[in-house]
Scaffold this motif. Structure first.
Motif, short mmCIF file in Angstrom:
data_model
loop_
_atom_site.label_atom_id
_atom_site.label_comp_id
_atom_site.label_asym_id
_atom_site.label_seq_id
_atom_site.Cartn_x
_atom_site.Cartn_y
_atom_site.Cartn_z
N GLY A 268 0.84 -1.19 0.00
CA GLY A 268 0.00 0.00 0.00
C GLY A 268 0.87 1.23 0.00
N HIS B 28 -2.40 -3.30 8.76
CA HIS B 28 -2.92 -4.23 7.77
C HIS B 28 -3.23 -3.54 6.46
CE1 HIS B 28 -3.94 -8.23 9.78
NE2 HIS B 28 -3.01 -7.62 10.48
N GLY B 29 -3.28 -2.23 6.46
CA GLY B 29 -3.57 -1.54 5.21
C GLY B 29 -3.36 -0.05 5.35
N LEU B 30 -3.35 0.60 4.20
CA LEU B 30 -3.14 2.04 4.16
C LEU B 30 -4.26 2.63 3.32
CD1 LEU B 30 -0.91 4.01 5.14
CD2 LEU B 30 0.14 3.77 2.89
N LEU B 31 -4.88 3.67 3.82
CA LEU B 31 -5.97 4.32 3.10
C LEU B 31 -5.55 5.72 2.75
CD1 LEU B 31 -8.94 3.29 5.44
CD2 LEU B 31 -8.25 2.18 3.32
N GLY B 32 -5.57 6.04 1.48
CA GLY B 32 -5.23 7.39 1.05
C GLY B 32 -6.43 8.06 0.41
N THR C 17 -5.01 1.01 8.76
CA THR C 17 -6.01 0.17 9.42
C THR C 17 -5.30 -0.98 10.12
OG1 THR C 17 -6.31 -1.09 7.37
CG2 THR C 17 -7.86 0.69 7.80
N PRO D 174 -10.18 9.18 6.29
CA PRO D 174 -10.70 8.89 4.96
C PRO D 174 -12.22 8.76 4.90
CG PRO D 174 -8.85 7.46 5.47
CD PRO D 174 -9.21 8.17 6.74
#
Lengths: 382, 167
Positions: free
Chosen positions: A203, A238-242, A250, A264
């Motif tokens: 990510g 566990h994840g990346l939000l852009g 996250t 986000p």
């Protein structure tokens, strides 16, 4: 080896490797896995609906009495408008614009808030990464052999930087080996960031001169101007939000933790969280029950469009560009819907999977790959 | 199969291994293949419940798995679609020790090119059926296949392998 022999080799290789699989996932899975996917069975809604109606009625009476009793002048407040969706035929001018904006044999890698779009195209044995400006002019950003030096994956662009994630060609095209940071003004390589061998980068996000990525569970924050890198989350991500307005990571429970800017799922200046939020920096759209909400940061107006899809259609908001919202439905995987929030008019288009929206532009693909300048087209009406 | 007569449990029992094999040759990754098939079954359950009112549930499942695979990196890039789900575990590398040159070259192909080869030479679909599965035009399928074969022919590992197989 001629074509026929090569095809036979491919067939043999695939069959041989497929045969090494001797088990699939079990079904049904554990109840706790299944439960979140059960769609509202067994819920009795009428008592809840009755209670909501009663509460709303009381609120309405109170507000009416207060409004009648008040003799003060009140300034105009932003209004929430509700519209019912109506499907109409795609205007010819729109169809011509889609045809004109179609990019044969090209892949959209990303886009900038100003509407510039980055695409990858194959020319002979070379892969070229090209930036298409809103006026249609193009600039070469990267050129490399189709094989042997990695593949440019879905990229990040803002007004200052272009970040090209380069996948490793040697092992698997889904592992990113380096991040190339390019000065958007000059198109010169500003920095090449090699990523740890053996680490998995899955990510990446760009926000306010900072480049973020996840690498084997940790979140890395790289300050592009100073070239300073630091780990901001160690081994738990566990994840990346852009999004155009912020970056978050996250955790294992899918809880969102802001890193920079706004969350986000938040609209700056508005309270609460918003499900399925998409934005082009100035306008926002989200799911409100089975309706679609649209909001303009400039006018502070909110529009609710109801009836774009059935109650259980599985709506995904792909993006928003000015007053237009691109929507996809689970029930119709190859047809997208563009909603004009000003009228509620809906048209069907063969663009579904949005890669970018910004400054009046949708860049999407499905049956075709196209850049559509919706800001240059007449509004939709039924 | 008649629409409406297939149960999801029966479908999973009959096709779970086959779909996982398909997902494996599509991705080159055993764990990801299991995940894609599980996601596919959950999606079927979420949408239809236990009874599948589908004329061709296997084709539908293959389409779901293919789209899940092809769109995977896009979801992970997190450039725009901020609501999508991110994976819950890293991808292990492909079988890099594998001695099969074709398999190794397949691992280096872009997802859509690899998907076309798998659908054409493993599932034996026609180009029209592949186009329907992948949500693209037939011309795009042929273009992707041509580029995939160009890559296969030019890859040094396969060139060596090819020479070794010359009579």
């Amino acid at each position: 080896m001629n074509q026929e022999q090569l095809e036979a080799e491919v067939r043999r290789s695939l069959a041989r490797h497929a045969a090494t699989i001797d088990a699939g996932p079990g079904w049904p899975p554990e109840e706790e896995v299944l439960a979140p996917h059960r769609a509202g069975r067994g819920v009795v809604w009428w008592p809840i609906a009755a209670a909501v109606v009663a509460v709303l009625a009381v609120i309405g009476v109170v507000l009416t009495i207060r409004h009648v009793a008040s003799d003060r002048h009140r300034p105009a407040t932003p209004v929430t408008v509700t519209r019912t969706a109506c499907t109409t035929v795609l205007p010819q001018q729109w169809q011509r614009a889609i045809d004109a904006g179609t990019l044969p044999s090209q892949m959209i890698l990303g886009g900038a808030p100003d509407g510039a779009i980055l695409v990858r195209r194959g020319v002979g044995t070379t892969q070229q990464t090209v930036l298409i400006a809103p006026d249609g002019s193009t600039r070469m950003v990267d050129e490399r052999p189709e094989l042997g030096r990695g593949i440019v994956e879905f990229s990040l662009i803002d007004r200052k930087w272009i970040v090209l994630p380069i996948s490793s060609a040697a092992i698997n095209s889904q592992s990113v080996a380096e991040l190339d940071v390019i000065d958007r003004a000059t198109l010169h390589l500003a920095e090449r960031i090699p990523l740890g061998a053996g680490n998995h980068v899955d990510g990446w996000a760009l926000f306010s001169d900072h480049l973020y990525w996840t690498e084997s569970g940790r979140v890395v924050d790289h300050d592009i101007p100073t070239r300073q890198t630091r780990t901001v989350v160690a081994g738990r991500a566990h994840g990346l939000l852009g999004s155009p307005t912020g970056v978050a990571w996250t955790d294992a429970q899918n809880v969102t933790h802001p890193l920079a800017g706004s969350r986000p799922d938040q609209v700056p200046g508005r309270p609460g969280t918003h499900r399925g939020l998409v934005s082009d920096e100035t306008t926002y759209a989200w799911l409100s029950g089975s309706d679609i909400a649209w909001y303009s940061a400039a006018t502070k107006q909110t529009v609710i469009v109801s009836g774009v899809a059935g109650r259980n259609a599985g709506v995904t908001l792909q993006g928003v560009a000015g007053p237009y919202i691109l929507v996809s439905l689970d029930t119709d995987p190859y047809v997208g819907r563009i909603v004009d929030s000003r009228t509620g008019a809906v048209v069907l288009v063969d663009l579904v999977h949005l890669v970018h929206s910004g400054n009046g532009v949708f860049a999407a693909d499905s049956l075709r790959t196209a850049i559509l300048h919706v800001d240059r087209l007449p509004g939709l009406h039924c | 199969m008649d629409a409406g007569t297939v149960t999801l449990t029966g479908f999973a029992r009959e096709h779970s291994i086959g779909l996982t094999r398909f997902a494996y040759v599509l991705t080159g990754d055993r764990q990801l293949a299991q995940d894609l098939v599980q996601d596919c079954l959950l999606a079927l359950y979420r949408r239809f419940g236990e009874t599948l009112p589908l004329g061709a549930p296997l084709a539908y499942a293959r389409k779901t798995i293919t789209n899940g695979y092809v769109s995977r990196l896009r979801r992970l890039s997190s450039a725009e679609l901020i609501t999508d789900i991110v994976p819950d575990r890293p991808l292990p590398p492909a079988d890099s020790t594998d001695q099969d040159a074709v398999w190794r070259v397949l691992a280096t192909l872009p997802q859509r090119q690899r998907a076309v080869l798998v659908l054409r030479y493993y599932v034996d679909l026609s180009d029209a059926e592949i186009a329907q599965t992948m949500g693209c035009r037939e011309g795009t399928v042929r273009s992707l296949a041509a580029r995939a074969f160009a890559a296969l022919r030019e890859h040094p590992a396969l060139a060596t392998d090819a020479e070794e197989h010359q009579p």
